[in-house]
Design an enzyme around this catalytic site. Structure first.
Site, short mmCIF file in Angstrom:
data_model
loop_
_atom_site.label_atom_id
_atom_site.label_comp_id
_atom_site.label_asym_id
_atom_site.label_seq_id
_atom_site.Cartn_x
_atom_site.Cartn_y
_atom_site.Cartn_z
N SER A 40 0.80 -1.23 0.00
CA SER A 40 0.00 0.00 0.00
C SER A 40 0.83 1.27 0.00
O SER A 40 0.34 2.32 -0.41
CB SER A 40 -0.96 0.01 1.19
OG SER A 40 -0.25 0.15 2.39
N LYS A 83 0.48 4.30 6.83
CA LYS A 83 -0.22 5.10 5.83
C LYS A 83 0.24 6.56 5.92
O LYS A 83 0.84 6.98 6.90
CB LYS A 83 -1.74 5.07 6.06
CG LYS A 83 -2.35 3.70 6.10
CD LYS A 83 -2.36 3.03 4.76
CE LYS A 83 -3.00 1.64 4.89
NZ LYS A 83 -2.74 0.82 3.77
#
Length: 181
Positions: A40, A83
């Site tokens: 990600s 993230k």
């Protein structure tokens, strides 16, 4: 004889507890080493990259847009996620996926942040589970060691350019990734 053995045993136990408490405080409040897994955050952080996180930003509420953070997963509290902070409380963020024709927006509620992976097409992030409470943030990524020292800087929010500073043989390079706009 028995008194000497007991004294040494208790002294060793005392040192073990003392150094264990120091190590706990260092990892909880200062930072630590994190192994990031999953695609990600590519290309900024690859699968199985080792990064250093610092936790002081979390305690002093210094997390900014563009920072890469380690947080507890809202879906699975036993696992951590890595993230990028896209929005802070009160910010307007795009909540639709990149492939959606019609874009929808929302505001980040008070006490929350909006987290997304750099690899938008292959990331489970706030677009799936919504805004993340600030209390779930564990730390901010500050250093990514490779063959050469690499410091991860926040991206430029005005131009949406991802920046990575590389120090190689006493020369400093600023790499720009305009294809991530």
């Amino acid at each position: 004889m028995l008194r000497d053995v007991m004294g040494k045993t208790f002294r060793l136990l005392g040192y073990t507890i003392q150094y264990g408490c120091i190590a706990h405080c260092a990892f909880e409040y200062l930072g630590g080493i994190v192994v990031c897994s999953g695609p990600s955050m590519e290309p900024t952080i690859q699968n199985s990259d080792i990064v250093f996180s610092e936790n002081l930003s979390r305690h002093f509420y210094c997390i900014q847009k563009g920072d890469i953070v380690i947080a507890k997963s809202p879906n699975d509290p036993k696992s951590n996620i890595c993230k990028r902070v896209i929005g802070l409380e009160g910010d307007k963020v795009c909540i639709s996926s990149p492939s959606d024709f019609r874009k929808s927006h929302s505001y980040v509620p008070k006490g929350h942040v909006w987290l997304e992976g750099d690899n938008l097409r292959n990331s489970t992030d706030s677009r799936c589970y919504g805004p993340v409470p600030y209390g779930l943030i564990r730390g901010r990524i500050c250093l990514k060691p490779t063959g050469r020292i690499t410091t991860i800087l926040p991206y430029n929010t005005d131009y949406q350019i991802w920046r990575v500073l590389k120090i190689e043989k006493k020369k400093i390079f600023l790499l720009q990734y305009p294809h991530l706009n």
